[in-house]
Design a protein around this motif. Sequence first.
Motif, short mmCIF file in Angstrom:
data_model
loop_
_atom_site.label_atom_id
_atom_site.label_comp_id
_atom_site.label_asym_id
_atom_site.label_seq_id
_atom_site.Cartn_x
_atom_site.Cartn_y
_atom_site.Cartn_z
N LEU A 38 0.82 -1.21 0.00
CA LEU A 38 0.00 0.00 0.00
C LEU A 38 0.86 1.27 0.00
N GLY A 39 1.99 1.23 0.68
CA GLY A 39 2.90 2.37 0.67
C GLY A 39 3.43 2.66 -0.73
N ALA A 40 3.70 1.61 -1.49
CA ALA A 40 4.15 1.78 -2.87
C ALA A 40 3.06 2.40 -3.74
N GLU A 41 1.79 2.23 -3.34
CA GLU A 41 0.66 2.80 -4.08
C GLU A 41 0.33 4.22 -3.61
N GLY A 42 1.08 4.75 -2.64
CA GLY A 42 0.87 6.11 -2.17
C GLY A 42 0.10 6.25 -0.88
N TRP A 43 -0.30 5.15 -0.25
CA TRP A 43 -1.03 5.20 1.01
C TRP A 43 -0.06 5.48 2.15
N ARG A 44 -0.47 6.28 3.12
CA ARG A 44 0.34 6.59 4.29
C ARG A 44 -0.49 6.34 5.55
N VAL A 45 0.15 5.81 6.58
CA VAL A 45 -0.53 5.53 7.84
C VAL A 45 -0.81 6.85 8.55
N VAL A 46 -2.06 7.04 8.98
CA VAL A 46 -2.43 8.24 9.72
C VAL A 46 -2.96 7.91 11.11
N GLY A 47 -3.17 6.65 11.40
CA GLY A 47 -3.66 6.28 12.73
C GLY A 47 -3.68 4.78 12.92
N VAL A 48 -3.72 4.40 14.20
CA VAL A 48 -3.79 2.99 14.57
C VAL A 48 -4.79 2.87 15.71
#
Length: 61
Positions: free
Chosen positions: A22-32
Amino acid sequence: MRRFGYRVIDTGREVEADLNRLGAEGWRVVGVTTRKQLLIAPPQAIILMREAPQETLTAPT
């Protein structure tokens, strides 16, 4: 105007591989979440966000 997409993934055995993909697709973690904090999130989930591509936006007519 900038628009964003959101995604919630459940934690599991393949979470590291999922996050790398998902990171390679541009997604970034914003919360857990660590417990049932959201109605849409399973217990222990990771919330991701990315900016929506401009071509998916429609101009007002």
